[in-house]
Every structure is written in C-alpha cells, then in structure tokens.
Design a protein around this motif. Sequence first.
Motif, short mmCIF file in Angstrom:
data_model
loop_
_atom_site.label_atom_id
_atom_site.label_comp_id
_atom_site.label_asym_id
_atom_site.label_seq_id
_atom_site.Cartn_x
_atom_site.Cartn_y
_atom_site.Cartn_z
N TYR A 19 0.84 -1.21 0.00
CA TYR A 19 0.00 0.00 0.00
C TYR A 19 0.87 1.25 0.00
CZ TYR A 19 -3.15 3.56 2.03
OH TYR A 19 -3.86 4.70 2.29
N ASP A 20 0.45 2.26 -0.79
CA ASP A 20 1.11 3.56 -0.81
C ASP A 20 0.06 4.63 -0.49
OD1 ASP A 20 2.39 5.94 -1.29
OD2 ASP A 20 3.12 5.42 -3.28
N PRO A 21 0.12 5.24 0.71
CA PRO A 21 -0.89 6.23 1.09
C PRO A 21 -0.73 7.59 0.40
CG PRO A 21 0.72 5.97 2.84
CD PRO A 21 1.05 4.94 1.80
N PHE A 22 0.39 7.80 -0.28
CA PHE A 22 0.60 9.03 -1.07
C PHE A 22 0.96 8.59 -2.48
CE2 PHE A 22 1.79 9.83 3.35
CZ PHE A 22 1.03 10.95 3.65
N VAL A 23 0.03 7.91 -3.14
CA VAL A 23 0.36 7.12 -4.32
C VAL A 23 0.75 7.96 -5.53
CG1 VAL A 23 -2.01 6.90 -5.19
CG2 VAL A 23 -0.34 5.08 -5.62
N ASP A 82 1.16 -6.08 3.92
CA ASP A 82 2.46 -6.70 4.16
C ASP A 82 3.59 -5.68 4.11
OD1 ASP A 82 1.82 -9.73 4.12
OD2 ASP A 82 0.78 -8.95 2.36
N ALA A 83 3.36 -4.60 3.37
CA ALA A 83 4.36 -3.53 3.31
C ALA A 83 3.65 -2.23 2.96
CB ALA A 83 5.44 -3.84 2.27
N ILE A 84 4.17 -1.14 3.51
CA ILE A 84 3.72 0.21 3.16
C ILE A 84 4.95 0.93 2.62
CG2 ILE A 84 2.81 2.40 4.01
CD1 ILE A 84 1.35 0.75 6.19
N ILE A 85 4.90 1.29 1.35
CA ILE A 85 6.05 1.90 0.68
C ILE A 85 5.57 3.21 0.07
CG2 ILE A 85 7.74 1.62 -1.17
CD1 ILE A 85 7.59 -1.38 -0.70
N THR A 86 6.18 4.32 0.49
CA THR A 86 5.61 5.60 0.11
C THR A 86 6.65 6.73 0.09
OG1 THR A 86 3.73 7.08 0.55
CG2 THR A 86 4.96 6.27 2.47
N ASP A 87 6.29 7.79 -0.60
CA ASP A 87 7.10 9.01 -0.66
C ASP A 87 6.18 10.19 -0.35
OD1 ASP A 87 9.09 10.89 -1.12
OD2 ASP A 87 8.78 10.91 -3.29
N PRO A 88 6.04 10.55 0.94
CA PRO A 88 5.13 11.65 1.30
C PRO A 88 5.56 12.98 0.68
CG PRO A 88 5.82 10.38 3.23
CD PRO A 88 6.70 9.98 2.11
N PRO A 89 4.63 13.90 0.51
CA PRO A 89 5.00 15.23 -0.03
C PRO A 89 5.80 16.03 0.99
CG PRO A 89 2.70 15.21 0.67
CD PRO A 89 3.20 13.80 0.82
N TYR A 90 6.77 16.80 0.51
CA TYR A 90 7.59 17.62 1.41
C TYR A 90 7.20 19.10 1.36
CZ TYR A 90 10.55 13.72 -0.20
OH TYR A 90 11.02 12.50 -0.60
N GLY A 91 6.29 19.45 0.42
CA GLY A 91 5.93 20.86 0.27
C GLY A 91 6.81 21.60 -0.71
N ILE A 92 7.63 20.86 -1.50
CA ILE A 92 8.51 21.51 -2.48
C ILE A 92 7.84 21.48 -3.85
CG2 ILE A 92 10.83 21.55 -3.49
CD1 ILE A 92 10.72 22.04 -0.47
N ARG A 93 7.76 20.32 -4.47
CA ARG A 93 7.08 20.19 -5.76
C ARG A 93 5.60 19.93 -5.61
NH1 ARG A 93 11.23 16.38 -9.25
NH2 ARG A 93 13.02 17.80 -9.24
N GLU A 94 5.23 19.26 -4.51
CA GLU A 94 3.82 18.99 -4.25
C GLU A 94 3.47 19.52 -2.86
OE1 GLU A 94 1.63 17.84 -6.23
OE2 GLU A 94 2.88 17.13 -7.88
N ALA A 95 2.27 20.09 -2.75
CA ALA A 95 1.83 20.67 -1.48
C ALA A 95 1.51 19.57 -0.48
CB ALA A 95 0.60 21.54 -1.72
#
Length: 461
Positions: free
Chosen positions: A221-225, A304-317
Amino acid sequence: MALSAAALRRYLLLLAQEHLEFRLPEIKSLLSLHGGQFSGEQEIRVNSPFWILSIPSEEMARGLMKRTVCAKSIFELWGHGRSAGELYASLKNYPVDKMLPYLQSDSTYKIHIHTFNKTLTQAQKIKKIDALEFLPFKGKVNLKKPEHIFWILEDYGMDPNNVPEEPFHLYFGRWIADGQRELIESYSVKKRHFIGNTSMDACLSFIMANHGRVKPNDVVYDPFVGTGGLLISSAHFGAYVCGTDIDYNTIHGLGKATRKNQKWRGPDENIRANLRQYGLEKYYLDALVSDSSRPIWRKGMLFDAIITDPPYGIREATRRTGAQKETDKTAERSTENHIFVSSSYHLSDIFFDLLKFAAEYLVMGGRLVYWLPIYRPEYTEEIIPRHPCLKLISNCEQMLSSHTSRRLITMEKVKEFKDQDQNSYLLDGQYMPYKGHNSFREKYFSGVTKRIAKEEKDNQK
C-alpha cells in the motif's frame, strides 16, 4: 539452527557504484527474505564495489541476484589476495573437489577480466590469464557460449587521480548470476505513460521494494500514491498493490500534463495504464481518493508492506481535508455532497500519522519504507520519528542540495498495536524536536535564494 562458518560458502559480490548508502540495507533485506542471515563476519568495505559474503548455498545467491538492483554480479570465490602471489597461493589452497565439476574435459569455459579504476591493454589481460595455467582446466575455450565463465577481478582503489601500478585486491571466481540492473532502463520514467512532478526514479523504486522485502502475493500500500511509480516496482516482484491520494485529478489521470509540449493528460495516462504498460495490471487492486490523515480502512492488519514518498511541500503541497479552523460542528453538518476544503498538513503530523497507521495496519514483520526530508545543518538521529510498535531497520541518505537531503527510512513491525499506542508519540520527547522540520520548505528555498544571490554577486565581480 544456525549454519557454522564452515558450512557457508564464500561469494564475491560486484556492486554498482551508485546509491552507496542504500546497498548494504538492500543486500541484508534480500538475504533475510531468502532465509539467510547477514553475519558480522562478512568482509565488507562499505564504499568498495567488491564485497565478500558468506552465503549458505548457490541457490540463495541466485535468489539474491534475481532481486537486487544495487549489485551487478555474484561469483563463487575461489581465490583472493592483495598481490598476484597471494591470489595464486589462495587458488592452490582451494579444494580441488569443488573445482573439478566445472573443469571437466567435456565442458567449455572462458576467462573474463574486470578491473575497477584502471584500464588494461589486451596484452596485459592475456598475460594475466596465462598466469593461471596451473589451474586444472581440461575443457575447451569457447568465447561465445561457454558453459562456465571465470572472472579475474582487480581493485585499484577509489582515487581516479592516484591509480597504483598494482591492484590493492585481486579476486578469482566462477560467475553465478547477474543482478537486475536492466530494470532501471526498462522501467525508466522517461518511457512511462503516466508521470508527475515527483515520480520516483526507477532504481530507487526497486531499492524501496527490496528494503520492504516485498514478495509474491504480498499486499503493498502507498498512502501518497501520486502517479503510482512505487506500485510498479512492487507489482514487478509479484505483489498486489493499491494506494490512496488526496489529489482527485492525479488518481483519475485528469488535468494538465507534466510532460513538455503536452497541455492535457491523455486517456491512457493513469495508474492502471502504467501497470498495463509493463504487463502488471493483474496485480493492481485499486487507487482511491482519500486523505491519509483520516484512514478509510477497516481495523486489522491488512498490509504486508507500506512503501511511500510523502509530499515535502517543495514540488507537491502538503494537504489534508478540512478548513484551518475546522470544528466538530462543521464536521457534523457535512453531507456526502460536501467538498471539503484542504488545509496545510505539517510534516511532523504527516510522518507521525504515517507511523501510527503502519503500526496499526501492517502485519507482524511487515515493513514501512518512506522518505524523510532533512535540513542537514540541524540533522541528528533523534529527529527520526519513532513508534513503540516499529523497529528502525535502516536509514540511508540521498543528497538533494548542499544543505538538504532526504533519508530513506525502513522500519519493521515488531509489536502488536494496542489502544494505548494510539497517541504514544505525544508523550515522546522526539516529537518536539521534529516539529522544527515543519519549516523544511522555507529552509529549502532559503538555501536556494542564498545560492542565487551568491552566484549573482560572483558574476558582478
């Protein structure tokens, strides 16, 4: 039952010289995925392209290479020395019974020479091969399709401006298998149907899946897909994938295109189409429009795994649903037709919500892999978010600029989630230091502004 050192075979791993910090956690994760264990006795020089590993079987070594994108090749190590004489002595001590199956008269072979940080002439290569005539080769040389390939590998150090005459280390071994480096090109973002401003580089996507020990039939699962780049690498390894994102247009592939010279997204620009492009659509569960701060899932260990790249506020809000001064009263008045306005979502809240979600919804032994943005002058390990149900496995840095970086954090669920763990971070002294990173965006751009000002000043001189 742990295998004794005598039962373990020695293998030489040849690694790619990029993403150096990410290599050791990847190899450790993949060894554990295949039932192996990384012992403290391994001969590892972290920045070197040559690692000597003790692995129980050739089957496990091949399994490792079917997954790794950090390693180029693996060899059964027959000899190793700091000089040619040491190498030859080491080869003469290698058990003949282990050599003979690959040196039979009815077999074919070739010898390949690989040097790091130095180029040899053809004459030099032939001389080094001829020096191995003491080995009991009985088969025929076949340079095009040999049954067995043997490698001489020489390490001339890391300094391209100070290359020694003789190598620091020499190795000889039987080639076993290559890694999955070709995936970096075949899954390149440049060739992908649907991309966004923050689509993850293919190499890093596969590294994240390997850090997460993704395996066939897992649910990832990716919560910031976003555009689903991280789902693709997990699906390639046979996992079923799903995700959520607060951005309706991104989830449904609508709105303005990211590509140059293209105004609007086309009908084949969506997450499902991306997986279809690589023949992975059967692993796609779904992607939903959802706010990660308000989980929509039923209670229980689902992923079984959560793999994600949350927004940092640079390119995406960084956004979540609800007005800045949202109250319970307005929430009660909400109807299914009400469109919530979005409010800012502080970095500290993003990461602690993420850890809390992982602690509750990961299976035991499941892994959370995510990126954490860092303002380097203020970085200490104490600011890495923690949770009592999650154990920190690895922490790898990727530089973004002279003053900022992001760290790939891998955590494993080691304790079942209880009600008392719901807001455990509020009592944790680590929560307050990390709140300073809510201003990461300002710190990031302040550095950019200073650099531009300095460049303009230098140009005026």
